[in-house]
Design a protein around this motif. Structure first.
Motif, short mmCIF file in Angstrom:
data_model
loop_
_atom_site.label_atom_id
_atom_site.label_comp_id
_atom_site.label_asym_id
_atom_site.label_seq_id
_atom_site.Cartn_x
_atom_site.Cartn_y
_atom_site.Cartn_z
N GLY A 110 11.29 1.11 -0.25
CA GLY A 110 9.95 0.81 -0.72
C GLY A 110 8.90 0.76 0.37
O GLY A 110 7.73 0.46 0.10
N LYS A 111 9.27 1.04 1.61
CA LYS A 111 8.31 0.94 2.71
C LYS A 111 7.23 2.01 2.62
O LYS A 111 6.06 1.75 2.90
N CYS A 112 7.62 3.23 2.24
CA CYS A 112 6.68 4.35 2.24
C CYS A 112 6.27 4.68 0.80
O CYS A 112 7.12 4.90 -0.06
N THR A 113 5.00 4.80 0.57
CA THR A 113 4.51 5.07 -0.78
C THR A 113 5.03 6.40 -1.34
O THR A 113 5.44 6.46 -2.51
N PRO A 114 5.02 7.49 -0.57
CA PRO A 114 5.52 8.75 -1.15
C PRO A 114 6.95 8.63 -1.67
O PRO A 114 7.28 9.18 -2.73
N CYS A 115 7.78 7.90 -0.95
CA CYS A 115 9.18 7.72 -1.37
C CYS A 115 9.26 6.74 -2.54
O CYS A 115 9.87 7.04 -3.56
N ARG A 116 8.63 5.60 -2.38
CA ARG A 116 8.72 4.55 -3.41
C ARG A 116 8.20 5.04 -4.76
O ARG A 116 8.86 4.87 -5.78
#
Length: 463
Positions: A354-360
């Motif tokens: 969940g740290k990076c918006t593109p991934c999350r």
């Protein structure tokens, strides 16, 4: 079975798995009886720089996924910083289809300990850590017992075997998060922090655990080290290919007759491994697609399989995929590629830190759209939206988790777009496809294996 592999045929090999037929190989007595700790004894007074150069000259490449040369990685470490140096063994094996390190640690834990001690001497380190996947209960028991035996026998601790070399090993049980297999997230977790990747630089070689120079290496990688030191660089480079030398343990799962871990030289045709070690695909099933390096690597097709593509870093990359963890996952024409990809995407959605918006956000929506298509409610534009989202995610996060989530989606659209279009147009899979047709290989580490009844009949091929 066929012996036609386009002139690329190899012979099976037993190096890392050479003790798997020895019933008590996991004990100190069994390990010593088969030559164990002999190499450690020979390097107690060795020049650390010489040991590092041997590993570098061997061409050993990391077995955890990236394939970076181990000796080069060690060369990035400063040994005059005034700080201690550390070795951290990444045993957080959590990718679907990957289970080689588990069996290596279960059957031959002392091989890892000896490799760590020799590597510790090379890295001028006095402490190493094993970061073990939390679900690997049985490998953890075996390792704990082996560490206790090694300390009692003087192979670990202060003044190993009367020398001036001190080396300690700490076994650290991880919490069971896939992201902690990423080396900087692993270091955070090891320090008691939240398991999320760090921004690099600085790289772990310069500022790793406790901000000190740290080498992070995979289990199988470190198990190669005693063999390189004992038998020499020339012997090691005589196995495999010029750019991908050495033996390799391949974990094969999916719709094959005998799934399991099999050791072959680097550069062995994938088809030979499957047909000779696994006895081929299940009856009445034809190869449709496969992942050469685990669920995070781009899919390949039956065409690549029958072209005798070889399992080494260069050949797999040339074919459009990656070696990854060499978890070969094989699927037949009865399996829906969309269903398989959705299954993996849900895994990455769950495991995103969940740290990076593109991934999350991105992997969540990929999962939703794939599920909608598979449920028969997909729209034609959904197929293009999948591509747009993966382009927006790829290489836009701190670590490779998001990239790994995108790879099977993009490659399945490249090779099997017609199956997506059939689902959208008809609202169902083609008649010959049966979702979830493939068996699942148990790799959780919860179950104590029956080592006296292996999945296959070993036929040792000595080096």
């Amino acid at each position: 079975m066929t012996d036609d592999y386009g002139g690329k045929r190899q012979e099976p090999i037993r190096v890392l798995t050479s003790r798997w037929d020895v019933e008590d190989a996991h004990t100190l007595a069994g390990y010593e009886r088969t030559g164990g700790y002999r190499t450690l004894r020979s390097v107690l007074d060795a020049d650390p720089a010489h040991l590092r150069q041997q590993v570098k000259d061997s061409g050993l490449r990391g077995r955890g996924g990236a394939g970076f040369p181990t000796g080069v990685k060690w060369g990035f470490m400063p040994f005059d910083s005034g700080k201690p140096t550390y070795l951290v063994v990444n045993a957080d094996e959590g990718e679907p289809g990957t289970f080689k390190d588990r069996e290596l640690m279960e059957r031959d834990p002392h091989q890892l300990l000896e490799g760590m001690a020799i590597s510790g001497r090379a890295l001028q380190s006095e402490r190493g850590f094993i970061f073990l996947r939390g679900e690997y209960l049985w490998p953890g028991i075996r390792l704990s017992e082996a560490i206790a035996e090694a300390y009692e026998a003087g192979y670990l601790g202060a003044g190993i075997m009367g020398s001036d070399f001190d080396y300690d090993i700490t076994l650290h049980y991880a919490a069971g998060a896939y992201i902690c297999g990423e080396e900087t997230a692993l270091l955070n977790a090891l320090e008691g922090r939240r398991g999320q990747p760090r921004l690099r630089p600085p790289f772990p070689a310069v500022a790793g655990v406790y901000a000190a120079p740290t080498a992070v290496n995979n289990v199988e990688t470190i198990m190669n080290v005693p063999w390189i030191i004992e038998r020499g660089v020339s012997w090691y480079k005589s196995i495999g290919t010029e750019k991908s030398p050495g033996p390799k343990v391949y974990c094969v799962s999916g719709e094959v007759q005998r799934p399991g871990n099999y050791e072959w030289p680097m550069g062995t045709p994938a088809k030979q491994i499957v047909e000779e070690s696994c006895l081929g695909m299940l009856p009445d099933r034809e190869m449709k697609f496969w992942a050469p390096g685990g669920s995070s690597t781009p899919l390949l097709t039956a065409e690549h399989y029958h072209d005798n593509i070889t399992m080494d870093f260069e050949s797999i990359q040339a074919a459009g995929s990656l070696m990854g963890t060499t978890a070969m996952m094989m699927y037949s024409n009865k399996t829906s590629v969309v269903d398989a990809v959705l299954n993996w995407t849900r895994f990455y959605e769950h495991e995103s830190c969940g740290k990076c918006t593109p991934c999350r956000e991105g992997v969540f929506w990929l999962s939703q759209i794939l599920a909608r298509i598979l449920d028969g409610d997909g729209r034609q534009e959904d197929i293009d939206i999948l591509t747009d989202i993966t382009k927006g995610i790829f290489q836009r996060s701190f670590c490779a988790l998001a990239d790994g989530a995108c790879s099977p989606i993009d490659s399945s659209l490249k090779y099997f777009r017609d199956e997506y279009e059939h689902l959208v147009e008809h609202g169902r899979l083609p008649d010959h496809v049966e979702p979830h047709a493939g068996p699942v290989t148990e790799n959780s580490g919860h179950i104590r294996p029956n080592h006296r009844a292996p999945l296959y009949d070993p036929e040792p091929a000595k080096v």
